[in-house]
Design an enzyme around this catalytic site. Structure first.
Site, PDB file in Angstrom:
ATOM      1  N   GLY A 179      39.997  43.600  46.537  1.00  0.00           N
ATOM      2  CA  GLY A 179      39.262  44.927  46.139  1.00  0.00           C
ATOM      3  C   GLY A 179      40.205  46.343  46.091  1.00  0.00           C
ATOM      4  O   GLY A 179      39.710  47.516  45.942  1.00  0.00           O
ATOM      5  N   CYS A 198      24.060  47.417  18.708  1.00  0.00           N
ATOM      6  CA  CYS A 198      22.635  48.085  18.710  1.00  0.00           C
ATOM      7  C   CYS A 198      22.282  48.512  20.229  1.00  0.00           C
ATOM      8  O   CYS A 198      21.159  47.759  20.664  1.00  0.00           O
ATOM      9  CB  CYS A 198      21.712  47.252  17.909  1.00  0.00           C
ATOM     10  SG  CYS A 198      22.305  46.840  16.494  1.00  0.00           S
TER      11      CYS A 198
HETATM   12  C1  LIG Z   1      35.889  39.555  43.051  1.00  0.00           C
HETATM   13  C2  LIG Z   1      36.801  39.337  44.265  1.00  0.00           C
HETATM   14  C3  LIG Z   1      37.749  39.318  44.784  1.00  0.00           C
HETATM   15  C4  LIG Z   1      38.854  40.277  43.693  1.00  0.00           C
HETATM   16  O1  LIG Z   1      38.340  41.682  43.638  1.00  0.00           O
HETATM   17  P1  LIG Z   1      39.169  42.846  43.179  1.00  0.00           P
HETATM   18  O2  LIG Z   1      38.550  43.978  43.289  1.00  0.00           O
HETATM   19  O3  LIG Z   1      39.361  42.647  41.653  1.00  0.00           O
HETATM   20  O4  LIG Z   1      40.554  42.548  43.690  1.00  0.00           O
HETATM   21  C5  LIG Z   1      38.156  39.113  45.766  1.00  0.00           C
HETATM   22  N1  LIG Z   1      37.638  38.101  46.793  1.00  0.00           N
HETATM   23  C6  LIG Z   1      36.256  37.584  46.228  1.00  0.00           C
HETATM   24  C7  LIG Z   1      35.459  36.835  47.097  1.00  0.00           C
HETATM   25  C8  LIG Z   1      35.719  38.319  45.058  1.00  0.00           C
HETATM   26  O5  LIG Z   1      34.469  38.017  44.896  1.00  0.00           O
END
Ligand SMILES: *Cc1c(COP(=O)(O)O)cnc(C)c1O
Length: 422
Positions: A250, A352
């Site tokens: 995240g 489109c």
């Molecule tokens: C998508 C996801 C991530 C990665 O998230 P990023 O924002 O791309 O770092 C990590 N853990 C889980 C469980 C996810 O679904």
């Protein structure tokens, strides 16, 4: 002069202008266009390594695992770079586990999340001997227990706990807020662990949380970490041993000049001090691959309509859906330095749909037909989310390392569009 983010720094320039031409590492984008055509995804290997190292460097004292969230970019060439660096993988489907095994990831470094794991996927994951399941419901736990029993193996698990924090990011990518479909509700976490403790074929190994994506502030991570620590303390008092604390991914990257990326050390600083004896897992996706990849495209036509200036490119929302999907911003750069007057321009694709755009109201020079444009920071959730919508064959992907250019996915053709159809 425009500064292109943190990678545009002395000595560490993955993108730079030299004599009016934009380069990635030591290769001119215009040469990539000549050799592979447009549109094309282009990745910098050294940027991937640099991003990975930012995570690795926080683990000087603590044992830990960096599991690349391969849903962000699951190209085999990209995955092989990360497996060779010693990374693990965060997967969300049987298909991703398959890709990761093929790309050389050690199965004992693969974690598997997802709210809807099917019994075939669970069986495949158990047979592949992955490290653990990040379990998102009690019914899923029951299914894993049952399938593990049938296969006569033990399944290692962590519960994905929803810590009920609200990071300031786009509503489509918030995952750790009350009422989200993800994980076990915070107030149910302890009873879930107590239930799992009684399951014969389940081994409790960790606790997992993932609060969302493109988060630019450490505060929600700190809050989630404190809430998760309370759960860990409580269940350990009740005789459950937690080995791994997995804080998900995240971390946000800098798409716009006004943004400030969040770095792994900032997250480690709010989590590591809470524990004395744990191993830590991070699941970074975007922060490993976003700024390492770019979408190179060309201007097909220009027009003005209703007093607006448009550049129509050969890349569309099927190739990069983030602007349409999340109102995402990607900086767009003309690949030849251009002193022409800048005008407010919408950069749009050929599809489109009115939501088919790469950028709106951008100050860009008046470009010629066939001029090259770079849609930057498109390495994460770019090619991975692409589709053949409007029957457009999937784009090629190219990896650059120094002067070396390798094709890591070839351009699909019209025949690929009907490959599996009767
Ligand atoms: C998508 C996801 C991530 C990665 O998230 P990023 O924002 O791309 O770092 C990590 N853990 C889980 C469980 C996810 O679904």
């Amino acid at each position: 002069m425009i500064i292109y983010y943190e990678y545009y720094k002395a000595g560490k320039r993955m993108l730079k202008f030299k004599n009016g031409d934009l380069y990635i590492e030591d290769v001119k984008f215009s040469n990539i266009a000549k050799e592979f055509g447009t549109a094309v995804y282009v990745y910098s290997k050294n940027q991937i390594i640099k991003n990975y190292d930012a995570y690795k460097s926080v683990f000087s004292k603590n044992e830990g695992l960096i599991c690349f969230a391969c849903k962000t970019n699951s190209n085999a060439g990209v995955l092989k770079i990360l497996s060779a660096l010693g990374a693990g993988a965060d997967t969300t489907s049987g298909g991703e586990i398959y890709r990761c095994l093929k790309a050389g990831f050690d199965p004992s470094k693969i974690v598997y999340a997802g709210v809807g794991k099917t019994s075939q996927e669970i069986e495949y994951a158990l047979k592949s001997k992955i490290l653990m399941f990040n379990v998102e419901s009690i019914e899923e736990l029951d299914a894993i227990d049952k399938i593990a029993g049938k296969l006569k193996v033990k399944a290692k698990i962590a519960f994905r706990v929803n810590p009920d924090v609200d990071p300031d990011t786009h509503s489509h990518i918030v995952t750790g807020k009350k009422g989200s479909k993800f994980g076990i509700a915070y107030e149910d976490a302890i009873s879930a662990y107590m239930y799992a403790k009684k399951k014969k074929n389940i081994v409790i190994s960790g606790v997992h949380s993932h609060i969302g994506s493109q988060i630019l502030d450490a505060a929600p991570f700190a809050l989630a970490a404190k809430k998760i620590k309370k759960i860990v303390d409580e269940i350990e008092k009740n005789g459950v041993k937690i080995e791994y604390v997995n804080s998900g991914g995240g971390l946000g990257v800098k798409y716009e000049k006004s943004q400030k990326a969040l770095f792994p050390k900032q997250i480690a600083d709010v989590i590591f001090p809470l524990y004395k004896d744990k191993k830590f897992i991070f699941e970074p996706g975007r922060s490993i691959i976003a700024n390492a990849g770019h979408l190179l495209c060309k201007v097909v036509y220009r027009k003005t309509s209703g007093g607006k200036s448009f550049l129509i490119t050969d890349a569309g929302m099927n190739d990069l859906i983030r602007p349409a999907f999340y109102e995402a911003y990607h900086e767009i750069i003309a690949v030849k330095r251009n002193k022409a007057k800048k005008v407010k321009t919408d950069v749009v694709g050929p599809i489109c749909e009115s939501s088919d755009f790469m950028g709106k109201d951008r100050m860009l020079p008046i470009l010629k037909q066939d001029a090259l444009l770079l849609v930057t920071c498109a390495g994460a959730y770019g090619a991975a989310m692409s589709s053949q919508y409007n029957s457009r064959p999937l784009l090629p992907e190219v990896l650059v390392e120094g002067r070396k250019v390798s094709l890591i996915r070839k351009r699909a053709g019209y025949e690929d569009l009907i490959l599996n159809e009767a």
